[in-house]
Design a protein around this motif. Structure first.
Motif, PDB file in Angstrom:
ATOM      1  N   GLY A 183      10.633  11.427  -2.855  1.00  0.00           N
ATOM      2  CA  GLY A 183       9.382  10.690  -2.775  1.00  0.00           C
ATOM      3  C   GLY A 183       9.456   9.529  -1.811  1.00  0.00           C
ATOM      4  O   GLY A 183      10.082   9.611  -0.764  1.00  0.00           O
ATOM      5  N   GLU A 184       8.801   8.433  -2.201  1.00  0.00           N
ATOM      6  CA  GLU A 184       8.726   7.252  -1.348  1.00  0.00           C
ATOM      7  C   GLU A 184       9.167   6.024  -2.138  1.00  0.00           C
ATOM      8  O   GLU A 184       8.904   5.915  -3.340  1.00  0.00           O
ATOM      9  CB  GLU A 184       7.291   7.043  -0.855  1.00  0.00           C
ATOM     10  N   MET A 185       9.825   5.095  -1.453  1.00  0.00           N
ATOM     11  CA  MET A 185      10.269   3.860  -2.082  1.00  0.00           C
ATOM     12  C   MET A 185       9.441   2.688  -1.571  1.00  0.00           C
ATOM     13  O   MET A 185       9.087   2.630  -0.395  1.00  0.00           O
ATOM     14  CB  MET A 185      11.745   3.601  -1.778  1.00  0.00           C
ATOM     15  N   LEU A 186       9.131   1.763  -2.468  1.00  0.00           N
ATOM     16  CA  LEU A 186       8.332   0.588  -2.133  1.00  0.00           C
ATOM     17  C   LEU A 186       8.991  -0.637  -2.754  1.00  0.00           C
ATOM     18  O   LEU A 186       9.358  -0.624  -3.926  1.00  0.00           O
ATOM     19  CB  LEU A 186       6.914   0.765  -2.685  1.00  0.00           C
ATOM     20  N   PHE A 244      -4.298  10.636  -7.792  1.00  0.00           N
ATOM     21  CA  PHE A 244      -3.528  11.458  -6.860  1.00  0.00           C
ATOM     22  C   PHE A 244      -2.310  12.114  -7.515  1.00  0.00           C
ATOM     23  O   PHE A 244      -1.456  12.660  -6.823  1.00  0.00           O
ATOM     24  CB  PHE A 244      -3.096  10.614  -5.660  1.00  0.00           C
ATOM     25  N   HIS A 245      -2.231  12.025  -8.843  1.00  0.00           N
ATOM     26  CA  HIS A 245      -1.158  12.675  -9.605  1.00  0.00           C
ATOM     27  C   HIS A 245       0.223  12.241  -9.111  1.00  0.00           C
ATOM     28  O   HIS A 245       1.077  13.062  -8.763  1.00  0.00           O
ATOM     29  CB  HIS A 245      -1.298  14.198  -9.517  1.00  0.00           C
ATOM     30  N   ILE A 246       0.407  10.920  -9.080  1.00  0.00           N
ATOM     31  CA  ILE A 246       1.669  10.348  -8.616  1.00  0.00           C
ATOM     32  C   ILE A 246       2.422   9.745  -9.804  1.00  0.00           C
ATOM     33  O   ILE A 246       1.844   9.026 -10.619  1.00  0.00           O
ATOM     34  CB  ILE A 246       1.428   9.239  -7.565  1.00  0.00           C
ATOM     35  N   LEU A 247       3.701  10.048  -9.894  1.00  0.00           N
ATOM     36  CA  LEU A 247       4.561   9.435 -10.901  1.00  0.00           C
ATOM     37  C   LEU A 247       5.271   8.240 -10.277  1.00  0.00           C
ATOM     38  O   LEU A 247       5.722   8.312  -9.130  1.00  0.00           O
ATOM     39  CB  LEU A 247       5.597  10.440 -11.412  1.00  0.00           C
ATOM     40  N   ARG A 307       6.591   9.636  -6.573  1.00  0.00           N
ATOM     41  CA  ARG A 307       6.766  11.058  -6.260  1.00  0.00           C
ATOM     42  C   ARG A 307       5.609  11.851  -6.855  1.00  0.00           C
ATOM     43  O   ARG A 307       4.930  11.401  -7.784  1.00  0.00           O
ATOM     44  CB  ARG A 307       8.100  11.582  -6.785  1.00  0.00           C
ATOM     45  N   ASN A 308       5.393  13.043  -6.319  1.00  0.00           N
ATOM     46  CA  ASN A 308       4.313  13.897  -6.783  1.00  0.00           C
ATOM     47  C   ASN A 308       4.589  14.411  -8.187  1.00  0.00           C
ATOM     48  O   ASN A 308       5.711  14.818  -8.499  1.00  0.00           O
ATOM     49  CB  ASN A 308       4.139  15.103  -5.847  1.00  0.00           C
ATOM     50  N   VAL A 349       2.017  11.132  -1.314  1.00  0.00           N
ATOM     51  CA  VAL A 349       2.863  10.036  -1.789  1.00  0.00           C
ATOM     52  C   VAL A 349       2.994   8.960  -0.719  1.00  0.00           C
ATOM     53  O   VAL A 349       2.921   7.763  -1.011  1.00  0.00           O
ATOM     54  CB  VAL A 349       4.257  10.558  -2.188  1.00  0.00           C
ATOM     55  N   ARG A 350       3.173   9.383   0.512  1.00  0.00           N
ATOM     56  CA  ARG A 350       3.304   8.420   1.610  1.00  0.00           C
ATOM     57  C   ARG A 350       2.030   7.598   1.774  1.00  0.00           C
ATOM     58  O   ARG A 350       2.081   6.380   1.983  1.00  0.00           O
ATOM     59  CB  ARG A 350       3.614   9.157   2.916  1.00  0.00           C
TER      60      ARG A 350
END
Length: 352
Positions: free
Chosen positions: A212-215, A239-242, A257-258, A268-269
């Motif tokens: 996924g993506e890190m923030l 957007f169904h993001i975990l 992540r999705n 995700v991005r």
């Protein structure tokens, strides 16, 4: 009705100041606007005023735009301005419109996780070269080191360490099992709010970040975003993001992540970019005030807590965080000022 956002978006933002504490019980809106303009028009106090915006969204708060930027800077420097007897001896508080609160972060790093792979002194030298704006303390015997700098610099540091950890993981698979052992040993302390940024280097982090993506966000900004901005949870759901969130002192790391296998790979991005934009906007707008309990009687703490609870419903855009040693209130510059002022009035004290 005028608002701070209108002022901020115009080109005059650098010449604008926030004036709080207007005597709203003594004068009408038009009279207050005239009073503020004539008061700061006095060259001994300010300079030529281009415009006064009042009323605003916050009671007793006006925005003053000067003709010259240097005048605004001079006015902000004094901060406190007493009014005459006819105005009820009110004391005005002035702050710059673009004033930022979250401008410095201090963290304690535990670099011992790298000790079996690299020479820590060399690692620190590399970090100093990559991020010269950071201030490093001497390396401790147990691999800990104190780091201080801007939030963006700390964010770069966190990303650099994650990148370093990922490259080492590729070279040595045993590093993962070592990380798991460290995780088990430190699980007793996992409920405490820690300044250990390298906690993000545990086993689950590199695996999650690949999917996924890190923030990385300032913790105060993250807490406000999650508690006061419904759009955070709404966006994740839509957007169904975990999300996996980890608070490490003044820095919070979020992995996105999705939740659905067939989701669009760019979703995700895009969500990460949205969260970054919102957090950057909040970091400029938000201000934090703190009530500390150190050396105070228990009755003082009880009174402060009670006053904060009484005002909670009135200031719904202010986030109140209760801790063992202090209370943080986070919100706009005008809201936090008014909130603190009312708290101190409730306990029969003056704002310092």
């Amino acid at each position: 009705m005028a608002s701070g956002l209108n002022v901020k978006e115009c080109e005059a933002s650098e010449r604008a100041v926030i004036v709080a504490g207007l005597p709203v019980d003594l004068f009408g809106d038009q009279q207050l606007a005239t009073l503020v303009k004539s008061y700061f028009q006095d060259k001994t106090l300010g300079g030529e005023v281009e415009e006064v915006i009042y009323p605003t969204r916050t009671k007793g708060v006006a925005y003053v735009i000067f003709k010259e930027k240097k005048v605004a800077k001079n006015v902000v420097r004094q901060k406190k301005y007493p009014l005459a007897k006819k105005a009820g001896h009110t004391q005005l508080t002035v702050s710059h419109l673009s004033e930022k609160v979250f401008n410095s972060v201090k963290a304690i790093l535990d670099l011992s996780v790298f000790q079996s792979q690299v020479v820590l002194e060399s690692l620190i030298m590399d970090l100093k070269k990559k991020i010269p704006n950071l201030s490093f303390s001497p390396l401790g015997p147990n691999g800990t080191i104190s780091v201080e700098g801007s939030f963006l610099a700390i964010k770069r540091l966190n990303e650099s360490l994650l990148s370093k950890a990922s490259s080492l993981l590729e070279k040595n698979k045993n590093f993962i099992s070592e990380g798991r052992k460290c995780n088990v040993q430190s699980s007793k302390n996992s409920l405490h709010r820690s300044d250990n940024l390298v906690e993000t280097l545990r086993t689950s982090v590199p695996e999650t970040s690949r999917r996924g993506e890190m923030l990385v966000l300032d913790t105060d900004v993250f807490l406000y975003l999650k508690a006061k901005c419904k759009i955070y949870e709404t966006t994740l759901s839509k957007f169904h993001i975990l999300s996996q969130e980890r608070v490490n002192g003044e820095v919070t790391t979020i992995w996105l992540r999705n939740a659905q296998v067939d989701s669009q790979p760019d979703t995700v991005r895009d969500v990460r970019k949205l969260f970054e934009e919102w957090s950057q906007s909040l970091s400029v707008e938000l201000r934090k005030e703190t009530f500390t309990f150190g050396g105070k009687k228990n009755s003082y703490r009880t009174n402060i807590e009670h006053a904060c609870e009484l005002l909670r419903s009135k200031y719904q855009r202010v986030l109140i965080n209760f801790y063992r040693t202090h209370i943080d209130i986070i919100g706009s510059s005008s809201d936090t000022y008014q909130f603190k002022n009312e708290v101190m009035k409730l306990i029969s004290q003056k704002v310092s």
